[in-house]
Scaffold this motif. Structure first.
Motif, PDB file in Angstrom:
ATOM      1  N   VAL A  29       0.865  -1.180   0.000  1.00 49.89           N
ATOM      2  CA  VAL A  29       0.000   0.000   0.000  1.00 49.89           C
ATOM      3  C   VAL A  29       0.899   1.225   0.000  1.00 49.89           C
ATOM      4  O   VAL A  29       1.660   1.462   0.931  1.00 49.89           O
ATOM      5  CB  VAL A  29      -0.940   0.013   1.223  1.00 49.89           C
ATOM      6  N   ARG A  30       0.840   1.986  -1.066  1.00 51.55           N
ATOM      7  CA  ARG A  30       1.703   3.163  -1.209  1.00 51.55           C
ATOM      8  C   ARG A  30       1.026   4.371  -0.574  1.00 51.55           C
ATOM      9  O   ARG A  30      -0.114   4.689  -0.885  1.00 51.55           O
ATOM     10  CB  ARG A  30       1.963   3.462  -2.680  1.00 51.55           C
ATOM     11  N   ILE A  31       1.745   5.049   0.316  1.00 50.05           N
ATOM     12  CA  ILE A  31       1.240   6.265   0.939  1.00 50.05           C
ATOM     13  C   ILE A  31       2.213   7.380   0.611  1.00 50.05           C
ATOM     14  O   ILE A  31       3.400   7.291   0.905  1.00 50.05           O
ATOM     15  CB  ILE A  31       1.096   6.099   2.467  1.00 50.05           C
ATOM     16  N   ASP A  32       1.715   8.426  -0.005  1.00 53.18           N
ATOM     17  CA  ASP A  32       2.529   9.572  -0.391  1.00 53.18           C
ATOM     18  C   ASP A  32       2.555  10.552   0.778  1.00 53.18           C
ATOM     19  O   ASP A  32       1.511  11.016   1.220  1.00 53.18           O
ATOM     20  CB  ASP A  32       1.929  10.224  -1.637  1.00 53.18           C
ATOM     21  N   GLN A  33       3.750  10.868   1.280  1.00 48.65           N
ATOM     22  CA  GLN A  33       3.848  11.769   2.427  1.00 48.65           C
ATOM     23  C   GLN A  33       3.427  13.190   2.111  1.00 48.65           C
ATOM     24  O   GLN A  33       3.277  14.012   3.000  1.00 48.65           O
ATOM     25  CB  GLN A  33       5.261  11.749   2.993  1.00 48.65           C
ATOM     26  N   PHE A  52      -2.335   0.273  12.396  1.00 48.13           N
ATOM     27  CA  PHE A  52      -1.111   1.013  12.659  1.00 48.13           C
ATOM     28  C   PHE A  52      -0.692   1.748  11.396  1.00 48.13           C
ATOM     29  O   PHE A  52      -0.615   1.168  10.328  1.00 48.13           O
ATOM     30  CB  PHE A  52       0.004   0.067  13.105  1.00 48.13           C
ATOM     31  N   LEU A  53      -0.423   3.042  11.520  1.00 49.74           N
ATOM     32  CA  LEU A  53       0.097   3.853  10.424  1.00 49.74           C
ATOM     33  C   LEU A  53       1.477   4.328  10.828  1.00 49.74           C
ATOM     34  O   LEU A  53       1.626   5.017  11.825  1.00 49.74           O
ATOM     35  CB  LEU A  53      -0.796   5.071  10.165  1.00 49.74           C
ATOM     36  N   GLY A  54       2.479   3.931  10.089  1.00 52.34           N
ATOM     37  CA  GLY A  54       3.828   4.360  10.414  1.00 52.34           C
ATOM     38  C   GLY A  54       4.871   3.378   9.956  1.00 52.34           C
ATOM     39  O   GLY A  54       4.612   2.515   9.121  1.00 52.34           O
ATOM     40  N   VAL A  55       6.039   3.507  10.531  1.00 50.18           N
ATOM     41  CA  VAL A  55       7.163   2.627  10.234  1.00 50.18           C
ATOM     42  C   VAL A  55       7.224   1.578  11.339  1.00 50.18           C
ATOM     43  O   VAL A  55       7.383   1.933  12.517  1.00 50.18           O
ATOM     44  CB  VAL A  55       8.489   3.422  10.168  1.00 50.18           C
ATOM     45  N   PRO A  56       7.082   0.290  11.008  1.00 49.72           N
ATOM     46  CA  PRO A  56       7.066  -0.751  12.038  1.00 49.72           C
ATOM     47  C   PRO A  56       8.276  -0.682  12.965  1.00 49.72           C
ATOM     48  O   PRO A  56       9.402  -0.506  12.519  1.00 49.72           O
ATOM     49  CB  PRO A  56       7.072  -2.053  11.226  1.00 49.72           C
ATOM     50  N   HIS A  57       8.012  -0.785  14.252  1.00 51.05           N
ATOM     51  CA  HIS A  57       9.019  -0.807  15.313  1.00 51.05           C
ATOM     52  C   HIS A  57       9.793   0.512  15.432  1.00 51.05           C
ATOM     53  O   HIS A  57      10.831   0.549  16.078  1.00 51.05           O
ATOM     54  CB  HIS A  57       9.988  -1.969  15.132  1.00 51.05           C
ATOM     55  N   TYR A  76      -3.303   6.106  19.712  1.00 49.81           N
ATOM     56  CA  TYR A  76      -2.065   6.186  20.473  1.00 49.81           C
ATOM     57  C   TYR A  76      -0.915   6.638  19.583  1.00 49.81           C
ATOM     58  O   TYR A  76      -0.873   6.301  18.406  1.00 49.81           O
ATOM     59  CB  TYR A  76      -1.662   4.807  21.007  1.00 49.81           C
ATOM     60  N   PHE A  77       0.028   7.337  20.183  1.00 53.51           N
ATOM     61  CA  PHE A  77       1.287   7.624  19.510  1.00 53.51           C
ATOM     62  C   PHE A  77       2.261   6.499  19.857  1.00 53.51           C
ATOM     63  O   PHE A  77       2.317   6.050  20.995  1.00 53.51           O
ATOM     64  CB  PHE A  77       1.866   8.967  19.965  1.00 53.51           C
ATOM     65  N   TYR A  78       2.993   6.030  18.879  1.00 53.36           N
ATOM     66  CA  TYR A  78       3.977   4.973  19.101  1.00 53.36           C
ATOM     67  C   TYR A  78       5.338   5.471  18.670  1.00 53.36           C
ATOM     68  O   TYR A  78       5.447   6.065  17.604  1.00 53.36           O
ATOM     69  CB  TYR A  78       3.598   3.732  18.280  1.00 53.36           C
ATOM     70  N   PRO A  79       6.407   5.309  19.421  1.00 52.98           N
ATOM     71  CA  PRO A  79       6.463   4.598  20.695  1.00 52.98           C
ATOM     72  C   PRO A  79       5.993   5.474  21.851  1.00 52.98           C
ATOM     73  O   PRO A  79       5.831   6.663  21.685  1.00 52.98           O
ATOM     74  CB  PRO A  79       7.951   4.272  20.837  1.00 52.98           C
ATOM     75  N   GLY A  80       5.826   4.874  22.984  1.00 53.23           N
ATOM     76  CA  GLY A  80       5.461   5.611  24.180  1.00 53.23           C
ATOM     77  C   GLY A  80       4.029   5.418  24.614  1.00 53.23           C
ATOM     78  O   GLY A  80       3.698   5.607  25.765  1.00 53.23           O
ATOM     79  N   GLN A  81       3.161   5.030  23.698  1.00 51.15           N
ATOM     80  CA  GLN A  81       1.759   4.763  24.014  1.00 51.15           C
ATOM     81  C   GLN A  81       1.021   5.963  24.593  1.00 51.15           C
ATOM     82  O   GLN A  81       0.098   5.802  25.392  1.00 51.15           O
ATOM     83  CB  GLN A  81       1.644   3.555  24.951  1.00 51.15           C
ATOM     84  N   SER A  82       1.400   7.188  24.226  1.00 51.38           N
ATOM     85  CA  SER A  82       0.672   8.376  24.662  1.00 51.38           C
ATOM     86  C   SER A  82      -0.691   8.404  23.978  1.00 51.38           C
ATOM     87  O   SER A  82      -0.782   8.245  22.765  1.00 51.38           O
ATOM     88  CB  SER A  82       1.433   9.649  24.282  1.00 51.38           C
ATOM     89  N   ILE A  83      -1.750   8.607  24.757  1.00 55.20           N
ATOM     90  CA  ILE A  83      -3.098   8.650  24.188  1.00 55.20           C
ATOM     91  C   ILE A  83      -3.316  10.010  23.531  1.00 55.20           C
ATOM     92  O   ILE A  83      -3.189  11.045  24.174  1.00 55.20           O
ATOM     93  CB  ILE A  83      -4.169   8.400  25.262  1.00 55.20           C
TER      94      ILE A  83
END
Length: 114
Positions: A29-33, A52-57, A76-83
């Protein structure tokens, strides 16, 4: 209880995910920034649908729909799990597919709705 394989449709293709906490990545799935992302999807599950939207890990945002036994949804924001946002109430159904939309723009604004 959830069905062992809940369907996910990406790019007019159906994906099935097992009933455990592990992502099935849609690498093609191509996502254009430089462009907004708008997608619609349907989920049939008793609880805990995650996107999850982002770069794994590394970094990204996780959308939890029907978490906490289908009593709450959150972003949530990852990393950190901030709500970043949360909503109380049931959103999923194990017998019927529930339809959602997701919007993510180039300024990192994220919205999810039904």
């Amino acid at each position: 209880a959830s069905v062992p394989a809940d369907p996910v449709l990406i790019g007019a293709r159906r994906f099935e995910t097992p009933n455990y906490y592990r992502y099935r990545f849609a690498y093609d799935v191509r996502i254009d920034q430089h462009a907004s992302l708008i997608c619609t999807f349907a989920i049939r599950a008793a609880h805990d649908a995650r996107i999850f939207l982002g770069v794994p890990h590394q970094s990204g945002v996780e959308v939890v729909l029907g978490g906490w036994n289908n009593t709450k949804s959150a972003i949530y924001f990852y990393p950190g799990q901030s709500i970043l946002a949360q909503w109380q109430g049931r959103v999923l159904d194990e017998a019927t597919a529930c339809h959602f939309w997701l919007y993510y723009d180039i300024n990192s604004n994220l919205a999810v709705g039904a």
